[in-house]
Design a protein around this motif. Structure first.
Motif, PDB file in Angstrom:
ATOM      1  N   GLU A 142      81.862  22.700  21.317  1.00 21.31           N
ATOM      2  CA  GLU A 142      81.349  23.955  20.749  1.00 21.31           C
ATOM      3  C   GLU A 142      80.207  23.676  19.773  1.00 21.31           C
ATOM      4  O   GLU A 142      79.213  24.418  19.725  1.00 21.31           O
ATOM      5  N   HIS A 143      80.326  22.616  18.984  1.00 19.55           N
ATOM      6  CA  HIS A 143      79.264  22.231  18.056  1.00 19.55           C
ATOM      7  C   HIS A 143      77.979  21.918  18.823  1.00 19.55           C
ATOM      8  O   HIS A 143      76.896  22.366  18.439  1.00 19.55           O
ATOM      9  N   LEU A 144      78.102  21.162  19.900  1.00 16.38           N
ATOM     10  CA  LEU A 144      76.925  20.841  20.710  1.00 16.38           C
ATOM     11  C   LEU A 144      76.308  22.107  21.293  1.00 16.38           C
ATOM     12  O   LEU A 144      75.083  22.246  21.352  1.00 16.38           O
ATOM     13  N   ASP A 145      77.149  23.027  21.736  1.00 17.47           N
ATOM     14  CA  ASP A 145      76.650  24.264  22.340  1.00 17.47           C
ATOM     15  C   ASP A 145      75.845  25.081  21.326  1.00 17.47           C
ATOM     16  O   ASP A 145      74.843  25.707  21.682  1.00 17.47           O
ATOM     17  N   ARG A 146      76.271  25.053  20.062  1.00 20.39           N
ATOM     18  CA  ARG A 146      75.600  25.848  19.030  1.00 20.39           C
ATOM     19  C   ARG A 146      74.408  25.118  18.419  1.00 20.39           C
ATOM     20  O   ARG A 146      73.358  25.727  18.205  1.00 20.39           O
ATOM     21  N   ARG A 147      74.588  23.841  18.129  1.00 19.74           N
ATOM     22  CA  ARG A 147      73.565  23.118  17.369  1.00 19.74           C
ATOM     23  C   ARG A 147      72.575  22.353  18.241  1.00 19.74           C
ATOM     24  O   ARG A 147      71.458  22.089  17.803  1.00 19.74           O
ATOM     25  N   HIS A 148      72.995  21.984  19.436  1.00 17.54           N
ATOM     26  CA  HIS A 148      72.147  21.171  20.314  1.00 17.54           C
ATOM     27  C   HIS A 148      72.193  21.727  21.734  1.00 17.54           C
ATOM     28  O   HIS A 148      72.615  21.041  22.667  1.00 17.54           O
ATOM     29  N   PRO A 149      71.773  22.970  21.910  1.00 18.36           N
ATOM     30  CA  PRO A 149      71.858  23.594  23.231  1.00 18.36           C
ATOM     31  C   PRO A 149      70.929  22.917  24.236  1.00 18.36           C
ATOM     32  O   PRO A 149      69.894  22.357  23.868  1.00 18.36           O
ATOM     33  N   GLY A 150      71.356  22.954  25.485  1.00 15.88           N
ATOM     34  CA  GLY A 150      70.576  22.378  26.571  1.00 15.88           C
ATOM     35  C   GLY A 150      70.649  23.280  27.777  1.00 15.88           C
ATOM     36  O   GLY A 150      71.064  24.449  27.684  1.00 15.88           O
ATOM     37  N   PRO A 151      70.282  22.767  28.937  1.00 17.22           N
ATOM     38  CA  PRO A 151      70.286  23.604  30.142  1.00 17.22           C
ATOM     39  C   PRO A 151      71.667  24.101  30.536  1.00 17.22           C
ATOM     40  O   PRO A 151      71.802  25.167  31.142  1.00 17.22           O
ATOM     41  N   ASN A 152      72.704  23.355  30.205  1.00 15.22           N
ATOM     42  CA  ASN A 152      74.074  23.796  30.489  1.00 15.22           C
ATOM     43  C   ASN A 152      74.656  24.464  29.248  1.00 15.22           C
ATOM     44  O   ASN A 152      74.668  23.875  28.167  1.00 15.22           O
ATOM     45  N   ARG A 153      75.174  25.699  29.390  1.00 16.00           N
ATOM     46  CA  ARG A 153      75.907  26.370  28.324  1.00 16.00           C
ATOM     47  C   ARG A 153      77.382  26.062  28.499  1.00 16.00           C
ATOM     48  O   ARG A 153      77.978  26.384  29.524  1.00 16.00           O
ATOM     49  N   TRP A 154      77.986  25.452  27.498  1.00 16.19           N
ATOM     50  CA  TRP A 154      79.381  25.028  27.635  1.00 16.19           C
ATOM     51  C   TRP A 154      80.359  26.172  27.401  1.00 16.19           C
ATOM     52  O   TRP A 154      81.470  26.157  27.929  1.00 16.19           O
ATOM     53  N   ILE A 155      79.953  27.158  26.596  1.00 18.25           N
ATOM     54  CA  ILE A 155      80.794  28.313  26.340  1.00 18.25           C
ATOM     55  C   ILE A 155      80.014  29.546  26.789  1.00 18.25           C
ATOM     56  O   ILE A 155      79.133  30.033  26.067  1.00 18.25           O
ATOM     57  N   PRO A 156      80.284  30.074  27.971  1.00 17.96           N
ATOM     58  CA  PRO A 156      79.556  31.259  28.429  1.00 17.96           C
ATOM     59  C   PRO A 156      79.845  32.471  27.533  1.00 17.96           C
ATOM     60  O   PRO A 156      80.814  32.490  26.762  1.00 17.96           O
ATOM     61  N   ASP A 157      79.012  33.495  27.656  1.00 20.29           N
ATOM     62  CA  ASP A 157      79.228  34.732  26.917  1.00 20.29           C
ATOM     63  C   ASP A 157      80.338  35.558  27.577  1.00 20.29           C
ATOM     64  O   ASP A 157      80.657  35.389  28.752  1.00 20.29           O
ATOM     65  N   GLY A 158      80.912  36.442  26.782  1.00 20.07           N
ATOM     66  CA  GLY A 158      81.835  37.445  27.301  1.00 20.07           C
ATOM     67  C   GLY A 158      83.136  36.884  27.854  1.00 20.07           C
ATOM     68  O   GLY A 158      83.647  35.858  27.397  1.00 20.07           O
ATOM     69  N   ASP A 159      83.653  37.561  28.879  1.00 20.70           N
ATOM     70  CA  ASP A 159      84.944  37.194  29.445  1.00 20.70           C
ATOM     71  C   ASP A 159      84.932  35.797  30.062  1.00 20.70           C
ATOM     72  O   ASP A 159      85.961  35.107  30.060  1.00 20.70           O
ATOM     73  N   ALA A 160      83.781  35.387  30.591  1.00 21.05           N
ATOM     74  CA  ALA A 160      83.697  34.037  31.167  1.00 21.05           C
ATOM     75  C   ALA A 160      83.939  32.976  30.097  1.00 21.05           C
ATOM     76  O   ALA A 160      84.534  31.928  30.362  1.00 21.05           O
ATOM     77  N   GLY A 161      83.480  33.249  28.863  1.00 13.93           N
ATOM     78  CA  GLY A 161      83.726  32.315  27.770  1.00 13.93           C
ATOM     79  C   GLY A 161      85.196  32.220  27.412  1.00 13.93           C
ATOM     80  O   GLY A 161      85.717  31.133  27.135  1.00 13.93           O
ATOM     81  N   LEU A 162      85.888  33.355  27.427  1.00 15.35           N
ATOM     82  CA  LEU A 162      87.332  33.342  27.178  1.00 15.35           C
ATOM     83  C   LEU A 162      88.054  32.550  28.261  1.00 15.35           C
ATOM     84  O   LEU A 162      88.981  31.778  27.978  1.00 15.35           O
ATOM     85  N   ARG A 163      87.651  32.752  29.502  1.00 18.05           N
ATOM     86  CA  ARG A 163      88.280  32.031  30.611  1.00 18.05           C
ATOM     87  C   ARG A 163      88.015  30.526  30.498  1.00 18.05           C
ATOM     88  O   ARG A 163      88.917  29.713  30.731  1.00 18.05           O
TER      89      ARG A 163
END
Length: 214
Positions: free
Chosen positions: A67-88
């Motif tokens: 989650e830290h990488l997703d927020r502070r060092h984003p790249g082409p892959n999003r590790w935590i998608p938005d919305g319901d996909a992120g919960l899943r």
């Protein structure tokens, strides 16, 4: 930017943190605890790896590292998608850590206990829970792609090491073709394959005896 990841090449949770770093080509330095044990010990709050140090900030726990990488060092892959996909994605992350990896670790840890202190009943309980989780995953996973569909997410970062090692302990078997195919897709992913190869020389560490495959 200065990112350092402390861990061990054979550690499942270290793999979980390495996979997103490699998949996004994030610049970082890997420091194995084999060579940097004292340095790591002076930083870790719980004595466990992996541990990420980001410009002096210490980040523990593999899911939080991602989650830290997703927020502070984003790249082409999003590790935590938005919305319901992120919960899943978060839900599957917990399933693979707590219901696959942690149960698979029970017989491994038990084999390191002294004679007379082993727990065969505890092992059978853990394997029953693991088989039940395998059966649930067989029905819950999509027919192709990744755990939450097209994107490769935190769920797959957790699934790759968990299923890699769990299948050594309790084989998935032909009765769960969807789960076996998902494991095979994970192992073919370039970042996962890199983790497998980096750890290959440490397979003698596996106390139950590493199978001659993968």
């Amino acid at each position: 930017m200065s990112l350092v990841l402390y861990g061990h090449e054979f550690s499942s949770y270290t793999w979980k943190a390495l996979i997103p770093l490699w998949a996004n080509d994030t610049p970082f330095e890997f420091r194995s605890v084999e060579q940097h044990g004292e340095e790591f010990a002076g930083l870790t709050p719980f004595g466990q790896f992996p541990l990420l140090v980001d410009d002096g900030e210490v980040v523990a726990e593999s899911s939080i590292i991602i989650e830290h990488l997703d927020r502070r060092h984003p790249g082409p892959n999003r590790w935590i998608p938005d919305g319901d996909a992120g919960l899943r994605a978060r839900f599957f992350d917990r399933i693979f850590d707590l219901r696959v990896m942690n149960n698979a670790a029970v017989p491994v840890t038990d084999s390191l206990r002294p004679e007379g202190q082993r727990d065969p009943f505890g092992i059978e309980q853990a394997m029953t829970r693991l088989r039940r989780t395998y059966d649930w995953l067989e029905g819950a996973l999509p027919d192709d792609g990744w755990a939450v569909g097209a994107p490769f997410t935190i769920a797959d970062c957790a699934a790759a090491p968990a299923l890699f090692y769990a299948d050594w302990v309790e084989p998935i078997g032909p009765a769960r073709p969807k789960l076996a195919a998902y494991r095979a897709r994970l192992l073919a992913h370039p970042a996962v394959s890199r983790a497998v190869e980096q750890a290959r020389s440490f397979r003698h560490y596996f106390p139950l005896g590493a199978p001659d495959r993968d």
